[in-house]
Scaffold this active site. Structure first.
Site, short mmCIF file in Angstrom:
data_model
loop_
_atom_site.label_atom_id
_atom_site.label_comp_id
_atom_site.label_asym_id
_atom_site.label_seq_id
_atom_site.Cartn_x
_atom_site.Cartn_y
_atom_site.Cartn_z
N PRO A 1 -8.36 25.92 29.09
CA PRO A 1 -9.68 25.34 28.88
C PRO A 1 -10.18 24.47 30.03
CG PRO A 1 -8.04 24.28 27.47
CD PRO A 1 -7.40 25.50 28.06
N ASN A 2 -11.46 24.64 30.28
CA ASN A 2 -12.22 23.88 31.28
C ASN A 2 -11.93 24.28 32.73
OD1 ASN A 2 -13.59 22.14 29.35
ND2 ASN A 2 -11.57 21.26 28.98
N ARG B 1 -16.12 20.50 38.25
CA ARG B 1 -15.42 19.61 37.31
C ARG B 1 -14.54 18.60 38.07
NH1 ARG B 1 -9.95 21.13 33.98
NH2 ARG B 1 -9.85 19.20 32.80
N TYR C 1 -9.63 17.79 40.96
CA TYR C 1 -9.28 19.22 40.94
C TYR C 1 -9.76 20.00 42.16
CZ TYR C 1 -8.19 18.02 36.12
OH TYR C 1 -7.64 17.44 34.99
N ASN D 1 -1.72 28.14 33.91
CA ASN D 1 -2.17 26.76 33.88
C ASN D 1 -2.77 26.55 32.50
OD1 ASN D 1 -3.36 24.26 34.05
ND2 ASN D 1 -4.24 24.60 36.09
N ALA E 1 -5.37 21.45 29.30
CA ALA E 1 -5.09 20.43 28.28
C ALA E 1 -4.10 20.92 27.23
CB ALA E 1 -6.39 20.00 27.61
N HIS F 1 -0.29 19.83 26.99
CA HIS F 1 0.18 18.60 26.36
C HIS F 1 0.18 18.66 24.83
CE1 HIS F 1 -0.55 17.55 30.48
NE2 HIS F 1 -1.86 17.68 30.34
N ASP G 1 5.51 28.96 22.20
CA ASP G 1 6.20 29.98 21.39
C ASP G 1 5.77 31.39 21.78
OD1 ASP G 1 7.56 28.03 20.02
OD2 ASP G 1 6.40 28.20 18.16
N GLU H 1 4.63 27.44 35.12
CA GLU H 1 3.49 26.58 34.78
C GLU H 1 2.93 25.95 36.05
OE1 GLU H 1 3.69 24.14 31.21
OE2 GLU H 1 3.19 22.41 32.44
N HIS I 1 -0.17 23.35 37.80
CA HIS I 1 -1.25 22.37 37.67
C HIS I 1 -1.81 22.07 39.04
CE1 HIS I 1 -0.27 21.71 33.51
NE2 HIS I 1 1.00 21.64 33.86
N LEU I 2 -3.12 21.92 39.10
CA LEU I 2 -3.77 21.51 40.35
C LEU I 2 -3.40 20.07 40.67
CD1 LEU I 2 -6.99 23.10 39.07
CD2 LEU I 2 -6.14 23.69 41.34
N ARG J 1 -0.55 10.72 36.31
CA ARG J 1 -1.83 10.41 35.66
C ARG J 1 -1.60 9.66 34.34
NH1 ARG J 1 -5.39 15.67 35.73
NH2 ARG J 1 -6.97 14.14 35.12
N ARG K 1 -0.50 12.85 29.60
CA ARG K 1 -0.32 14.08 30.42
C ARG K 1 1.13 14.27 30.85
NH1 ARG K 1 -5.67 15.74 31.48
NH2 ARG K 1 -7.06 13.96 31.56
C1 DQA Z 1 -4.48 20.42 34.66
C2 DQA Z 1 -3.91 19.08 34.20
C3 DQA Z 1 -4.18 18.86 32.71
O1 DQA Z 1 -3.67 17.60 32.31
C4 DQA Z 1 -5.68 18.88 32.45
O2 DQA Z 1 -5.93 18.77 31.06
C5 DQA Z 1 -6.35 20.08 33.01
C6 DQA Z 1 -5.95 20.55 34.33
C7 DQA Z 1 -4.32 20.62 36.18
O3 DQA Z 1 -4.41 21.76 36.63
O4 DQA Z 1 -4.14 19.64 36.92
O5 DQA Z 1 -7.29 20.59 32.45
O6 DQA Z 1 -3.74 21.46 34.02
#
Ligand code: DQA
Length: 145
Positions: free
Chosen positions: A9-10, A17, A22, A74, A77, A80, A87, A98, A100-101, A107, A111
């Site tokens: 998401p997002n 954003r 990011y 990735n 959110a 977390h 699963d 996994e 993350h940017l 943070r 997180r």
């Molecule tokens: C994220 C880190 C997460 O905590 C956050 O909710 C994101 C982006 C990252 O790529 O840094 O949406 O996964």
């Protein structure tokens, strides 16, 4: 080698954003850069890219992805919170990394917990768009072990 790249998401909002966290690269550009980078590793890496803002859609996508050799995810959110995504990854027995940017450990407290990484062979965080490239290199080597 078939690699599935899932963004949660997002992440469709990348580019505008919170660019101070990011970066200003769009998700589409990150994906294209990953394709270009993959050619420096092997010419036989094929990708499918999937982004969703919905947990169940991500679970559904993982469940039908048994034929992939590896997964770069990735979960954003959902990292977390999502036992369901953790699963789902376990359910298809796929090697996953996994990504993350940002570095979630540097943070907010909330997180610092990752449910989804319990199903992954590794985690790459904090290198912006290059996190995806580093994840691919690690995953490629894990798959070929
Ligand atoms: C994220 C880190 C997460 O905590 C956050 O909710 C994101 C982006 C990252 O790529 O840094 O949406 O996964």
């Amino acid at each position: 080698m078939k690699i599935l790249v899932i963004n949660g998401p997002n992440l469709n909002m990348l580019g505008t954003r919170e660019p101070e966290i990011y970066g200003s690269t769009t998700l589409n550009d990150i994906n294209q850069e990953l394709v270009e980078y993959s050619k420096t590793i092997s010419n036989e890496i094929e990708f499918e890219f999937f982004q969703s803002n919905h947990e169940g859609d991500i679970v559904d996508k993982i469940q039908i992805s048994r034929d992939f050799d590896g997964l770069i995810i990735n979960p954003a959110a959902y990292t977390h919170t999502s036992v369901a995504i953790a699963d789902a990854i376990k359910s298809i027995n796929i090697k996953a990394v996994e990504v993350h940017l940002s570095n979630p450990n540097a943070r907010e407290e909330f997180r610092k917990t990752s449910y989804t990484s319990t199903s992954c062979v590794g985690v790459v965080a904090g290198f912006g768009k290059n996190s995806y490239k580093l994840a691919l290199l690690g995953l490629y080597n894990k798959i070929n072990e």
